[in-house]
Write a protein that holds these residues in place. Structure first.
Motif, short mmCIF file in Angstrom:
data_model
loop_
_atom_site.label_atom_id
_atom_site.label_comp_id
_atom_site.label_asym_id
_atom_site.label_seq_id
_atom_site.Cartn_x
_atom_site.Cartn_y
_atom_site.Cartn_z
N GLY A 32 -8.52 3.40 0.34
CA GLY A 32 -7.42 2.66 -0.27
C GLY A 32 -7.69 2.36 -1.75
N LEU A 33 -8.92 1.99 -2.07
CA LEU A 33 -9.27 1.73 -3.47
C LEU A 33 -9.20 2.99 -4.32
CD1 LEU A 33 -12.20 -0.80 -3.08
CD2 LEU A 33 -9.92 -1.25 -3.98
N VAL A 34 -9.68 4.09 -3.77
CA VAL A 34 -9.63 5.36 -4.51
C VAL A 34 -8.19 5.78 -4.76
CG1 VAL A 34 -10.16 7.83 -4.35
CG2 VAL A 34 -11.90 6.14 -3.78
N ILE A 35 -7.36 5.65 -3.76
CA ILE A 35 -5.95 6.03 -3.92
C ILE A 35 -5.25 5.10 -4.90
CG2 ILE A 35 -3.73 6.19 -2.71
CD1 ILE A 35 -5.29 7.23 -0.29
N ALA A 36 -5.54 3.81 -4.82
CA ALA A 36 -4.94 2.86 -5.76
C ALA A 36 -5.38 3.15 -7.19
CB ALA A 36 -5.31 1.44 -5.36
N LEU A 37 -6.63 3.50 -7.36
CA LEU A 37 -7.12 3.86 -8.70
C LEU A 37 -6.42 5.12 -9.20
CD1 LEU A 37 -9.14 3.30 -10.99
CD2 LEU A 37 -10.74 4.78 -9.79
N PHE A 38 -6.28 6.11 -8.33
CA PHE A 38 -5.58 7.34 -8.70
C PHE A 38 -4.13 7.05 -9.09
CE2 PHE A 38 -2.86 10.91 -7.36
CZ PHE A 38 -3.35 11.89 -8.21
N GLN A 39 -3.47 6.19 -8.31
CA GLN A 39 -2.08 5.85 -8.62
C GLN A 39 -1.98 5.08 -9.94
OE1 GLN A 39 -0.73 3.83 -5.06
NE2 GLN A 39 0.53 5.61 -4.53
N GLN A 43 0.11 6.92 -12.73
CA GLN A 43 1.44 6.30 -12.66
C GLN A 43 2.31 6.89 -11.56
OE1 GLN A 43 2.59 3.72 -14.68
NE2 GLN A 43 0.52 3.56 -15.47
N VAL A 44 1.71 7.51 -10.56
CA VAL A 44 2.44 8.05 -9.41
C VAL A 44 2.52 6.95 -8.37
CG1 VAL A 44 2.43 9.76 -7.56
CG2 VAL A 44 1.65 10.39 -9.84
N GLN A 45 3.73 6.54 -8.01
CA GLN A 45 3.91 5.45 -7.05
C GLN A 45 4.62 5.96 -5.80
OE1 GLN A 45 2.57 2.44 -7.45
NE2 GLN A 45 1.72 3.20 -9.37
N GLU A 46 4.03 6.91 -5.15
CA GLU A 46 4.60 7.51 -3.95
C GLU A 46 3.96 6.85 -2.72
OE1 GLU A 46 6.87 9.68 -1.51
OE2 GLU A 46 7.04 9.70 -3.68
N MET A 47 4.77 6.36 -1.79
CA MET A 47 4.25 5.66 -0.61
C MET A 47 3.49 6.59 0.34
SD MET A 47 4.69 2.52 -0.91
CE MET A 47 4.26 2.01 0.72
N THR A 48 3.94 7.83 0.47
CA THR A 48 3.23 8.74 1.37
C THR A 48 1.86 9.10 0.83
OG1 THR A 48 4.32 10.65 0.35
CG2 THR A 48 5.33 9.72 2.31
N LEU A 49 1.67 8.98 -0.47
CA LEU A 49 0.36 9.26 -1.06
C LEU A 49 -0.67 8.25 -0.58
CD1 LEU A 49 -1.22 11.02 -3.05
CD2 LEU A 49 -0.60 9.39 -4.83
N THR A 50 -0.26 7.03 -0.29
CA THR A 50 -1.20 6.03 0.21
C THR A 50 -1.35 6.11 1.72
OG1 THR A 50 0.51 4.35 0.43
CG2 THR A 50 -0.67 4.44 -1.65
N PHE A 51 -0.29 6.43 2.41
CA PHE A 51 -0.28 6.35 3.87
C PHE A 51 -0.97 7.54 4.54
CE2 PHE A 51 1.84 6.86 8.01
CZ PHE A 51 1.50 5.64 8.57
N VAL A 52 -0.59 8.74 4.19
CA VAL A 52 -1.07 9.93 4.90
C VAL A 52 -2.58 10.15 4.76
CG1 VAL A 52 -0.84 12.44 5.06
CG2 VAL A 52 1.20 11.02 4.84
N PRO A 53 -3.16 10.14 3.56
CA PRO A 53 -4.61 10.35 3.49
C PRO A 53 -5.40 9.25 4.20
CG PRO A 53 -3.63 10.58 1.32
CD PRO A 53 -2.57 10.06 2.23
N LYS A 54 -4.93 8.01 4.09
CA LYS A 54 -5.65 6.92 4.72
C LYS A 54 -5.64 7.06 6.24
CE LYS A 54 -5.02 2.91 2.77
NZ LYS A 54 -4.59 1.52 2.48
N ILE A 55 -4.51 7.43 6.81
CA ILE A 55 -4.43 7.62 8.26
C ILE A 55 -5.32 8.77 8.71
CG2 ILE A 55 -2.88 8.35 10.13
CD1 ILE A 55 -2.60 5.44 9.41
N MET A 56 -5.33 9.85 7.95
CA MET A 56 -6.17 11.00 8.31
C MET A 56 -7.65 10.63 8.27
SD MET A 56 -4.08 14.09 6.44
CE MET A 56 -5.53 15.06 6.29
#
Length: 89
Positions: A32-39, A43-56
């Motif tokens: 979650g921290l890595v994805i938040a840092l990437f976002q 400046q990409v604010q896509e919800m599936t970008l946070t959800f799908v990798p974390k679930i996998m």
């Protein structure tokens, strides 16, 4: 069974829950921290970008840590069953 033994067993149950869930929770936190840092950087604010990798990653971590979780739960269960069989509970 005395109050001290009940307290120790309850304390051990809570530790098993904490230790058993720690691998999955820590990996989810790191991902979650890595994805938040990437976002934040892109400046990409896509919800599936946070959800799908974390679930996998959580699923893979859960599969990898299942033997560890099982062994901790089995040890606690065996201790409880031994206490029941000896008339301690």
């Amino acid at each position: 069974m005395t109050e001290t033994e009940v307290y120790e067993f309850t304390s051990d149950m809570l530790w098993v829950v904490i230790i058993g869930s720690a691998p999955v929770l820590l990996i989810a936190l790191v991902v979650g921290l890595v994805i938040a840092l990437f976002q934040a950087l892109t400046q990409v604010q896509e919800m599936t970008l946070t959800f799908v990798p974390k679930i996998m990653v959580i699923f893979l971590t859960l599969v990898a840590s299942t033997p560890f979780i099982y062994s901790t739960l089995a040890a606690l269960s065996e201790r409880g069953f031994d206490a029941i069989a000896s008339g301690g509970m």
